[in-house]
Design an enzyme around this catalytic site. Structure first.
Site, mmCIF file in Angstrom:
data_model
loop_
_atom_site.group_PDB
_atom_site.id
_atom_site.type_symbol
_atom_site.label_atom_id
_atom_site.label_comp_id
_atom_site.label_asym_id
_atom_site.label_seq_id
_atom_site.Cartn_x
_atom_site.Cartn_y
_atom_site.Cartn_z
ATOM 1 N N ASP A 112 0.843 -1.198 0.000
ATOM 2 C CA ASP A 112 0.000 0.000 0.000
ATOM 3 C C ASP A 112 0.881 1.252 0.000
ATOM 4 O O ASP A 112 1.579 1.519 0.974
ATOM 5 C CB ASP A 112 -0.891 -0.021 1.254
ATOM 6 N N ASN A 144 -0.177 2.051 -5.694
ATOM 7 C CA ASN A 144 0.272 3.330 -6.276
ATOM 8 C C ASN A 144 1.630 3.655 -5.689
ATOM 9 O O ASN A 144 2.109 2.966 -4.786
ATOM 10 C CB ASN A 144 -0.721 4.468 -5.993
ATOM 11 N N CYS A 179 -5.650 4.785 -3.618
ATOM 12 C CA CYS A 179 -5.869 3.392 -3.220
ATOM 13 C C CYS A 179 -7.094 2.726 -3.840
ATOM 14 O O CYS A 179 -6.987 1.727 -4.549
ATOM 15 C CB CYS A 179 -5.966 3.296 -1.699
#
Length: 498
Positions: free
Chosen positions: A39, A302, A75
């Site tokens: 993440d 990302n 996200c």
């Protein structure tokens, strides 16, 4: 304690025979799949550097994509794309809010029932999910297609988390979330059968805020500092960058630079538990003689920036720090220690897995199979759409910062010197264009200025020189047309070179 390979070796538990046509098709592929999704992990700021196990066991044993991109640098839209193989404008999750489609009714009723786990489950795969799902998931409902489900409620956490465990919400206060995910993943793999293929997806919180490392890792990397890239903490003038990046303060004060260094260290520290996870998963697969028939994907939803263009820390921007992500793949047909420079996107993971599983590729998929064949050395030309919708509104401003509700700003925090990370007009579409002799990005902002940014990445990796207003009108018109087509594309039309 990290979950060692020795501790997780249990007796092999054989599964029942598969009898349906779909299950037979799945068996015929002979392949299992593991996807490890971090993440906010960057690649441009050395985000992979501390992960020695991951580099040794996946990168050195497989393929590294040097030009892998998220199609939405935030996200929930990105994770929705990873699960579907679709651009955000097609799955309609546009930001992290419920109003923006994040685990909204369209997702649950229309998109989720056709997502990757459903397709694999219908083909006879045993499917397992553990970790962060979508930011607005606060439910005891198990999404369709998952045989076993351990889904986090809400955004990334390290302690004091709630997980829906196969339909029952359970609260944990003392467990470290990444280690919890490791234990659940290893338990599932311990009970898999070679007779039935499996799909495992694990989504740890690292290195997302609040950047909390496991206690065993909290003192690592004491001298590490954020990378001082050429665009680190520099001011941006009008016509150089879109409005959000030109707001005050033009540069971050020294005390905020120290905080950025601390965040960098903590991000690395949080990744160490993920590195333990990778070692445990790969070791168990090898011990059970499953590794040679398993494809392992390692990536992030990302990228991330840390001080670039005087923005303290976040994503949501169209720059390489935010849109370029790590992507490593090892598996039966992948040669070790290979590198692929062609542009690929996270929407390519679904068609890749379906193809490797000998399943039909739907015409609604916007991505295309990854070039895993290392025999092809040339760079395949590709145009990838990057799309983002700003989330700022009248309610998202911070009264501690010198702005008003009318500015419709978001993520304005005192610890980031009130240099806001998002705004209502931080909405853009970009085409990321790579070829054998071409490395370019062109962006149009949907603001009152209709601002344009473009960069020749081959000569300007850190995007210091905006040439959006200098390129020939014919080139600008070509890319503007490409954006018109890409932002409405579906399936095969998303892979046309405009």
């Amino acid at each position: 304690m990290p979950y060692s390979i020795v501790a997780c070796l249990l007796l092999f538990v054989a599964g029942g025979c598969c009898t349906s046509r779909y299950e037979a098709d799945a068996r015929n592929s002979g392949h299992n799949f593991v996807v490890i999704l971090t993440d906010d992990q960057d690649i441009m700021l050395n985000g992979m550097s501390p992960m020695s196990n991951t580099l040794r066991l996946i990168a050195n044993k497989g393929l590294t994509f040097t030009n892998a991109f998220t199609t939405s640098p935030v996200c929930c839209p990105s994770r929705s794309s990873i699960l579907t193989g679709k651009y955000a404008h097609n799955h309609k999750t546009t930001n992290n809010s419920h109003a923006g489609g994040c685990y909204g009714s369209f997702w649950q009723q229309t998109i989720e029932p056709m997502a990757l786990p459903v397709l694999l489950s219908n083909a006879g795969y045993d499917t397992f999910y553990a970790g962060k799902y979508l930011n607005e998931y606060f439910s005891e409902v198990v999404p369709p297609g998952w045989s076993q489900w351990f889904g986090l409620h809400g955004n990334s956490l390290y302690y004091n988390f709630t997980v829906t465990e196969n339909g029952k919400a359970t609260r944990y206060t003392d467990a470290y979330f990444t280690d919890y995910l490791t234990a659940k993943s290893l338990d599932f793999l311990n009970n898999t059968s070679a007779r039935k293929p499996f799909f495992v997806m694990v989504a740890p919180p690292a290195p997302h805020a609040p950047f909390t490392p496991a206690d065993r890792h909290k003192d690592l990397f004491p001298n590490a500092k954020a990378i001082r890239t050429p665009n680190f903490n520099i001011s941006s003038n009008p016509l150089e960058k879109h409005w959000l990046l030109t707001m005050q303060p033009r540069t971050l004060p020294a005390e905020y630079i120290d905080k950025i260094d601390t965040i960098h260290r903590k991000r690395w520290q949080t990744l160490m538990a993920v590195d333990d996870m990778v070692e445990g998963i790969v070791g168990l697969l090898e011990a059970k003689n499953l590794l040679e028939n398993t494809y392992i994907f390692f990536t992030s939803d990302n990228g991330f920036h840390l001080g670039q263009f005087s923005q303290a820390y976040d994503k949501r921007q169209p720059y390489e720090t935010d849109i370029r992500v790590p992507l490593l793949v090892r598996g039966p047909s992948v040669d070790p220690k290979t590198v692929q420079h062609s542009a690929v996107a996270l929407i390519d993971i679904v068609p890749t897995i379906l193809q490797l599983a000998n399943l039909e590729l739907s015409s609604s998929l916007d991505g295309r199979p990854l070039p895993l064949n290392s025999d092809r050395k040339d760079v395949i030309e590709r145009q990838i759409l990057i799309e983002y919708w700003g989330e700022g509104n009248f309610e998202t401003y911070n009264s501690q910062c010198p702005w008003s509700a009318q500015d419709k700003l978001q993520l304005c925090t005192v610890d980031a010197a009130c240099h806001c990370q998002d705004a209502w007009n931080n909405t853009f579409n970009c085409v990321r264009h790579l070829g054998e002799d071409l490395n370019f990005i062109y962006c149009e902002f949907k603001d009152h200025q209709n601002f344009v940014e473009a960069y020749d990445i081959s000569n300007d990796l850190y995007e210091m020189n905006n040439i959006g207003y200098e390129i020939l009108p014919s080139i600008r018109a070509k890319y503007s047309l490409a954006l018109q087509n890409l932002t409405s594309c579906i399936g095969p039309t998303c892979n046309i070179i405009y």
